[in-house]
Design a protein around this motif. Structure first.
Motif, PDB file in Angstrom:
ATOM      1  N   ILE A   1      24.683 -49.662 116.172  1.00 44.20           N
ATOM      2  CA  ILE A   1      25.592 -48.562 116.502  1.00 44.20           C
ATOM      3  C   ILE A   1      26.829 -48.689 115.625  1.00 44.20           C
ATOM      4  O   ILE A   1      27.568 -49.673 115.722  1.00 44.20           O
ATOM      5  N   PHE A   2      27.030 -47.724 114.732  1.00 45.83           N
ATOM      6  CA  PHE A   2      28.216 -47.757 113.857  1.00 45.83           C
ATOM      7  C   PHE A   2      28.565 -46.335 113.471  1.00 45.83           C
ATOM      8  O   PHE A   2      27.694 -45.468 113.437  1.00 45.83           O
ATOM      9  N   PRO A   3      29.840 -46.081 113.202  1.00 46.31           N
ATOM     10  CA  PRO A   3      30.227 -44.714 112.836  1.00 46.31           C
ATOM     11  C   PRO A   3      29.789 -44.413 111.406  1.00 46.31           C
ATOM     12  O   PRO A   3      29.654 -45.333 110.598  1.00 46.31           O
ATOM     13  N   PRO A   4      29.575 -43.141 111.083  1.00 44.74           N
ATOM     14  CA  PRO A   4      29.240 -42.816 109.693  1.00 44.74           C
ATOM     15  C   PRO A   4      30.432 -43.140 108.790  1.00 44.74           C
ATOM     16  O   PRO A   4      31.468 -42.477 108.863  1.00 44.74           O
ATOM     17  N   VAL A   5      30.262 -44.184 107.977  1.00 39.77           N
ATOM     18  CA  VAL A   5      31.384 -44.679 107.174  1.00 39.77           C
ATOM     19  C   VAL A   5      31.816 -43.624 106.149  1.00 39.77           C
ATOM     20  O   VAL A   5      32.992 -43.524 105.802  1.00 39.77           O
ATOM     21  N   GLU A   6      30.861 -42.776 105.729  1.00 42.00           N
ATOM     22  CA  GLU A   6      31.187 -41.773 104.709  1.00 42.00           C
ATOM     23  C   GLU A   6      32.225 -40.759 105.205  1.00 42.00           C
ATOM     24  O   GLU A   6      32.809 -40.026 104.425  1.00 42.00           O
ATOM     25  N   HIS A   7      32.467 -40.732 106.510  1.00 38.53           N
ATOM     26  CA  HIS A   7      33.498 -39.838 107.043  1.00 38.53           C
ATOM     27  C   HIS A   7      34.914 -40.362 106.822  1.00 38.53           C
ATOM     28  O   HIS A   7      35.879 -39.652 107.096  1.00 38.53           O
ATOM     29  N   ALA A   8      35.028 -41.606 106.347  1.00 39.21           N
ATOM     30  CA  ALA A   8      36.353 -42.236 106.242  1.00 39.21           C
ATOM     31  C   ALA A   8      37.370 -41.361 105.487  1.00 39.21           C
ATOM     32  O   ALA A   8      38.484 -41.149 105.991  1.00 39.21           O
TER      33      ALA A   8
ATOM     34  N   LEU B   1      43.136 -36.410 115.336  1.00 36.55           N
ATOM     35  CA  LEU B   1      41.948 -37.043 115.922  1.00 36.55           C
ATOM     36  C   LEU B   1      42.123 -37.320 117.409  1.00 36.55           C
ATOM     37  O   LEU B   1      41.152 -37.497 118.140  1.00 36.55           O
ATOM     38  N   VAL B   2      43.367 -37.432 117.829  1.00 42.79           N
ATOM     39  CA  VAL B   2      43.645 -37.623 119.254  1.00 42.79           C
ATOM     40  C   VAL B   2      44.767 -36.681 119.652  1.00 42.79           C
ATOM     41  O   VAL B   2      45.438 -36.115 118.795  1.00 42.79           O
TER      42      VAL B   2
ATOM     43  N   SER C   1      25.749 -29.937 127.836  1.00 44.68           N
ATOM     44  CA  SER C   1      24.870 -29.172 126.950  1.00 44.68           C
ATOM     45  C   SER C   1      25.644 -28.046 126.257  1.00 44.68           C
ATOM     46  O   SER C   1      25.412 -27.770 125.074  1.00 44.68           O
ATOM     47  N   ILE C   2      26.542 -27.414 126.980  1.00 43.30           N
ATOM     48  CA  ILE C   2      27.372 -26.365 126.371  1.00 43.30           C
ATOM     49  C   ILE C   2      28.249 -26.983 125.279  1.00 43.30           C
ATOM     50  O   ILE C   2      28.374 -26.452 124.178  1.00 43.30           O
ATOM     51  N   GLN C   3      28.823 -28.165 125.616  1.00 44.51           N
ATOM     52  CA  GLN C   3      29.667 -28.856 124.663  1.00 44.51           C
ATOM     53  C   GLN C   3      28.878 -29.183 123.396  1.00 44.51           C
ATOM     54  O   GLN C   3      29.364 -29.021 122.280  1.00 44.51           O
ATOM     55  N   LEU C   4      27.633 -29.605 123.577  1.00 49.43           N
ATOM     56  CA  LEU C   4      26.795 -30.005 122.448  1.00 49.43           C
ATOM     57  C   LEU C   4      26.546 -28.824 121.521  1.00 49.43           C
ATOM     58  O   LEU C   4      26.683 -28.931 120.295  1.00 49.43           O
ATOM     59  N   SER C   5      26.210 -27.670 122.109  1.00 53.35           N
ATOM     60  CA  SER C   5      25.913 -26.503 121.264  1.00 53.35           C
ATOM     61  C   SER C   5      27.189 -26.020 120.570  1.00 53.35           C
ATOM     62  O   SER C   5      27.160 -25.587 119.422  1.00 53.35           O
ATOM     63  N   LYS C   6      28.299 -26.144 121.278  1.00 52.71           N
ATOM     64  CA  LYS C   6      29.579 -25.755 120.688  1.00 52.71           C
ATOM     65  C   LYS C   6      29.890 -26.636 119.469  1.00 52.71           C
ATOM     66  O   LYS C   6      30.278 -26.145 118.401  1.00 52.71           O
ATOM     67  N   GLU C   7      29.652 -27.944 119.654  1.00 49.30           N
ATOM     68  CA  GLU C   7      29.921 -28.869 118.548  1.00 49.30           C
ATOM     69  C   GLU C   7      28.975 -28.624 117.381  1.00 49.30           C
ATOM     70  O   GLU C   7      29.337 -28.794 116.226  1.00 49.30           O
TER      71      GLU C   7
ATOM     72  N   ASP D   1      32.872 -29.662 107.356  1.00 53.12           N
ATOM     73  CA  ASP D   1      32.692 -31.116 107.379  1.00 53.12           C
ATOM     74  C   ASP D   1      33.803 -31.795 108.159  1.00 53.12           C
ATOM     75  O   ASP D   1      33.584 -32.824 108.795  1.00 53.12           O
ATOM     76  N   LEU D   2      34.992 -31.214 108.088  1.00 53.80           N
ATOM     77  CA  LEU D   2      36.122 -31.818 108.792  1.00 53.80           C
ATOM     78  C   LEU D   2      35.891 -31.824 110.299  1.00 53.80           C
ATOM     79  O   LEU D   2      36.109 -32.841 110.968  1.00 53.80           O
ATOM     80  N   SER D   3      35.421 -30.688 110.838  1.00 55.53           N
ATOM     81  CA  SER D   3      35.153 -30.660 112.284  1.00 55.53           C
ATOM     82  C   SER D   3      34.029 -31.614 112.628  1.00 55.53           C
ATOM     83  O   SER D   3      34.021 -32.226 113.693  1.00 55.53           O
ATOM     84  N   LYS D   4      33.079 -31.710 111.715  1.00 61.08           N
ATOM     85  CA  LYS D   4      31.971 -32.626 111.970  1.00 61.08           C
ATOM     86  C   LYS D   4      32.501 -34.058 112.087  1.00 61.08           C
ATOM     87  O   LYS D   4      32.153 -34.792 113.023  1.00 61.08           O
ATOM     88  N   ALA D   5      33.361 -34.445 111.144  1.00 60.19           N
ATOM     89  CA  ALA D   5      33.934 -35.795 111.172  1.00 60.19           C
ATOM     90  C   ALA D   5      34.718 -35.996 112.459  1.00 60.19           C
ATOM     91  O   ALA D   5      34.629 -37.047 113.110  1.00 60.19           O
ATOM     92  N   LYS D   6      35.462 -34.957 112.827  1.00 58.84           N
ATOM     93  CA  LYS D   6      36.290 -35.041 114.030  1.00 58.84           C
ATOM     94  C   LYS D   6      35.433 -35.201 115.278  1.00 58.84           C
ATOM     95  O   LYS D   6      35.702 -36.042 116.138  1.00 58.84           O
ATOM     96  N   ASN D   7      34.384 -34.387 115.375  1.00 56.48           N
ATOM     97  CA  ASN D   7      33.517 -34.457 116.549  1.00 56.48           C
ATOM     98  C   ASN D   7      32.786 -35.789 116.633  1.00 56.48           C
ATOM     99  O   ASN D   7      32.671 -36.387 117.708  1.00 56.48           O
ATOM    100  N   THR D   8      32.285 -36.265 115.480  1.00 59.28           N
ATOM    101  CA  THR D   8      31.586 -37.555 115.486  1.00 59.28           C
ATOM    102  C   THR D   8      32.544 -38.664 115.904  1.00 59.28           C
ATOM    103  O   THR D   8      32.179 -39.569 116.645  1.00 59.28           O
ATOM    104  N   PHE D   9      33.771 -38.558 115.420  1.00 64.05           N
ATOM    105  CA  PHE D   9      34.789 -39.552 115.746  1.00 64.05           C
ATOM    106  C   PHE D   9      35.021 -39.622 117.253  1.00 64.05           C
ATOM    107  O   PHE D   9      35.026 -40.688 117.862  1.00 64.05           O
ATOM    108  N   LYS D  10      35.164 -38.461 117.865  1.00 67.47           N
ATOM    109  CA  LYS D  10      35.501 -38.468 119.294  1.00 67.47           C
ATOM    110  C   LYS D  10      34.294 -38.867 120.150  1.00 67.47           C
ATOM    111  O   LYS D  10      34.444 -39.407 121.233  1.00 67.47           O
ATOM    112  N   ASN D  11      33.076 -38.607 119.643  1.00 71.64           N
ATOM    113  CA  ASN D  11      31.887 -38.913 120.435  1.00 71.64           C
ATOM    114  C   ASN D  11      31.463 -40.382 120.358  1.00 71.64           C
ATOM    115  O   ASN D  11      30.566 -40.798 121.086  1.00 71.64           O
TER     116      ASN D  11
END
Lengths: 426, 342
Positions: A81-88, A99-100, A130-136, A144-154
């Motif tokens: 389990i590790f965050p996608p480092v390429e999002h750094a 981010l917070v 499930s609603i949150q998931l589809s929204k994300e 890509d920025l929102s993707k990084a943000k969402n992955t970060f918070k999850n």
């Protein structure tokens, strides 16, 4: 024996019927049956059944354990389990404040003190996952920025759940990494090093961003304070225990370090009783400088829940091992208690807190082993190493750490040791 | 000669009992027969010696590979905190002595009736528990001490002096210990007078209950609570008092260990996981007068046939002795069997 009195025998008025004895026999049989029946009934205890029917049979329902910032979990079958480092770079671009959620509060009683409170973005999730998931999903596709943000918070929600427990990792290596401190290349090397090692020995890996724990330490200024930031190590470890509930041991190994000999199996090297027993430092002062309280002479390796190392001055927490059972978890949770985090007289954050705990609480001291630093926390040295040095890294040691580095040094040191590890790639 | 000695009546001597003498004689006779008949038979003798050896080892030693029929100590131990203050700051008057006697007799009878252990602990004011010297919480030390004193006991029930067991025929097992999961509530959604946070991350309520407490109108109440021997309780007793925490909180912790436990409970998952709450009236009912701000809330106050009354706070402006006498009489009346008319 003189005379005995007995009724005079009389010839009966009527002879007994021939089947008389048979009847008696049957009756006796019947009573035997009845007794057996009653005994069985009593043994089955029908009263107990009716009582239990009347009692409230449904036991109370309590909420499931949940992660720190969210009531929901996301399961994964991967033991790495590790965050996608390429999002750094993207996370760096977004910055902490996006981010917070930080809110500044002024306490009515102390208007001069500016209290900040940091909440994870998970707090604004839709109640329905499930609603949150589809929204994300929509957001992630958009940028890509929102993707990084969402992955970060999850990241906080991810827990390991294999299809079966056969290959459940016995040991998990835990690391918190900081995208503000290392470059993308450096972060990749750090994460790759842990995964390579875990892969060789069938261990698990749990890596999180330091920044993910901002809600826990509750202010940006604490995050910029090097000593306060250290607390994140313990929080990250607690999150790892939640993500791998059945793992036996967790090794927290900070980002400022590399595993130099990936062939060493941590379990055979430190954790087995017959291996741990000779290397446990007995009667070792908790505080090396003024040793009033010392580790116990007779502590048994079987009861050890926490394994730590010391530098020349104090206890160090950049590399330590903790057992994942109820006592191990309790020790960690007591250590991470808010009152210790806030206590102003702990100059080295969690290191001081642990020193304090071990000096004041004999139960916890009896569950703790101090082992030589070079076993799991050899230090990088800039100067040549003197004879009889027990602290600094010598070629062949298991790991190397450079916790005291300044910003550019860190990256350079990492690059140097990485080139030692992988001579071909450099 | 012996007869002469027996008849010599100028000195005090134990009365010889002819009945025992007779038994002794017959025993001797039997033994002689045994000698002549059995012990000469070496096989039986060997078997007998073997049995006696095994019995001896089983009863009086603890060698392995043998079942030991030892009577183990009580499973539940009552701890009664007596002699509070010890008359150091205040004169201990006849009423105080009377309260103490009533309370102790009550617990003694209860413990005896159900085969529980009872230990009465002295709560005299001691220097090491005063603020400047504070080494620990006194309650914690006594708990630890009692756990050492009764190494076989599982549950330890702390009772303050101003408590009275009103229904002594109820055993703790049937009252709640045998049905802990249903009798206790674990999270504070049911009843939360302190308004502590009801939800902490990582809390796993599948852990067993190791500590049973109650809540009154002002929060946790440790006037009557239970603890189970476990590594968890050993750890809690060790960390309950911590100097770094005490230094930060001693101004707020008016109720000492009670407030410290509330603080730990509200921040630490490991504490929360193993604390179970009972409704106050189950083991700790209040008289009218305690919790006087909420005098109309039936959850706090004693009603006939509640198990234990705790005259909490009676030493602050109420009449402890009067209350004790009242409930003592009430208990006697309630426990009077129906066939006794006077």
């Amino acid at each position: 024996m003189g005379k005995s009195f007995k009724p005079k025998e009389k010839k009966g008025y009527l002879p007994l019927p021939a089947t008389f004895n048979n009847i008696q026999l049957k009756q006796r049989n019947l009573s035997l049956w009845i007794i057996t029946f009653i005994v069985i009934i009593l043994w089955l205890n029908p009263l107990g059944i009716s009582i239990s029917l009347f009692q409230k049979s449904s036991s109370n329902k309590y909420p499931e354990p949940h992660p720190f910032t969210s009531p929901h979990k996301v399961t994964t079958t991967s033991k790495y389990i590790f965050p996608p480092v390429e999002h750094a770079p993207l996370l760096k671009e977004l910055g902490r404040s996006k981010l917070v959620k930080e809110s500044r509060v002024r306490d009515a009683n102390h208007p001069e003190i500016d209290v900040s409170s940091i909440v994870s973005l998970n707090a604004f999730d839709n109640v329905d996952p499930s609603i949150q998931l589809s929204k994300e999903k929509d957001e992630n596709a958009a940028s890509d920025l929102s993707k990084a943000k969402n992955t970060f918070k999850n990241g906080d929600k991810i827990v390991y759940k294999p299809k079966n427990d056969k290959n459940y990792p016995e040991i998990v290596i835990v690391t918190a990494i900081d995208f503000e401190k290392y470059s993308l290349g450096g972060l990749t090397n750090i994460v790759q090093n842990r995964i390579d090692y875990a892969h060789d020995h069938n261990y698990g890996v749990y890596i999180r961003w330091y920044e993910e724990f901002l809600p826990w330490i509750n202010s940006f200024s604490n995050f910029d304070n090097k000593q306060k930031k250290k607390w994140i190590r313990t929080y990250c470890l607690r999150a790892a225990m939640f993500a791998f509930p059945k793992t036996k041991w967790f090794w927290y190994f900070d980002e400022d370090g590399l595993i130099m000999d990936t062939s060493i199996n941590l379990k055979d090297y430190v954790l087995k009783d017959d291996v741990l027993s000779p290397i446990m430092l007995r009667e070792q002062p908790i505080n090396p400088q003024n040793g009033i309280i010392k580790t116990y002479k007779s502590s048994k390796p079987g009861s050890v829940k926490l394994i730590i190392t010391q530098s020349n001055d104090k206890i160090e927490t950049n590399s330590f091992i903790i057992k994942n059972d109820d006592v191990g978890r309790s020790i960690l949770e007591f250590w991470t208690c808010d009152l210790f985090f806030e206590y102003p007289n702990f100059p080295f954050g969690p290191d001081s807190a642990l020193t304090h705990i071990l000096q004041w609480h004999p139960f916890l001291l009896s569950k703790t082993a101090i082992i030589p630093a070079r076993t799991i926390a050899a230090r990088h040295s800039t100067t040549p190493i003197a004879e009889g040095d027990h602290l600094h890294y010598v070629k062949g040691d298991f790991t190397v750490s450079w916790t005291d580095c300044k910003k550019e040094q860190c990256e350079a040191t990492l690059a140097f040791y990485n080139s030692v590890l992988h001579p071909a790639s450099s | 000669m012996e007869d002469d000695y027996d008849n010599y009546d100028k000195t005090f001597k134990p009365r010889t009992n002819p009945y025992f003498k007779r038994i002794k004689n017959s025993l001797q006779l039997n033994l002689q027969q045994l000698n002549s008949n059995f012990l000469s038979n070496s096989l039986i003798a060997k078997i007998l010696i073997g049995i006696f050896t095994i019995l001896f080892l089983s009863l009086f030693t603890s060698v392995p590979f043998l079942p030991h029929f030892k009577s183990t100590g009580p499973k539940v131990v009552l701890i009664l905190a007596a002699n509070e203050g010890g008359g150091v700051l205040r004169w201990k008057g006849p009423q105080d002595w009377s309260i103490e006697r009533s309370s102790i007799a009550n617990k003694k009878n209860y413990a005896k009736r159900h085969g529980y252990g009872l230990t009465i602990k002295d709560m005299t004011i001691k220097k090491r528990y005063s603020h400047e010297w504070r080494e620990s919480w006194e309650k914690v030390d006594i708990m630890k001490q009692t756990m050492r004193q009764f190494p076989d006991a599982e549950w330890f029930w702390w009772l303050d002096l101003h408590t009275y067991i009103m229904e002594p025929h109820i055993s703790l097992e049937e009252h709640f210990l045998n049905n802990l999961d249903n009798e206790t509530y674990r999270n504070l959604e049911v009843f939360n007078p302190l308004e502590l946070t009801t939800d902490l991350p990582y809390v796993d309520y599948t852990q067993p209950v190791d500590m049973i407490i109650t809540q009154d109108c002002g929060g946790f109440n440790l006037g009557s609570f239970l603890m189970r021997r476990s590594s968890w309780s050993e750890m809690l007793l060790d960390v309950w008092w911590d100097p770094a925490m005490y230094e930060q909180m001693h101004m707020k912790w008016e109720h000492k260990e009670q407030d410290a436990l509330e603080t730990l409970f509200s921040t630490s998952p490991w504490i929360r996981e193993r604390v179970g709450f009972l409704p106050l009236r189950k083991i700790n009912a209040f008289p009218q007068g305690a919790c006087s701000d909420q005098a109309d809330d039936p959850r706090y106050f004693f009603q006939n046939h509640d198990f234990v009354i705790n005259m909490a706070g009676c030493e602050y402006g109420r009449d402890c002795w009067g209350e004790m006498e009242h409930y003592k009489a009430l208990s006697k009346r309630l426990q009077k069997p129906w066939y006794k008319f006077w």
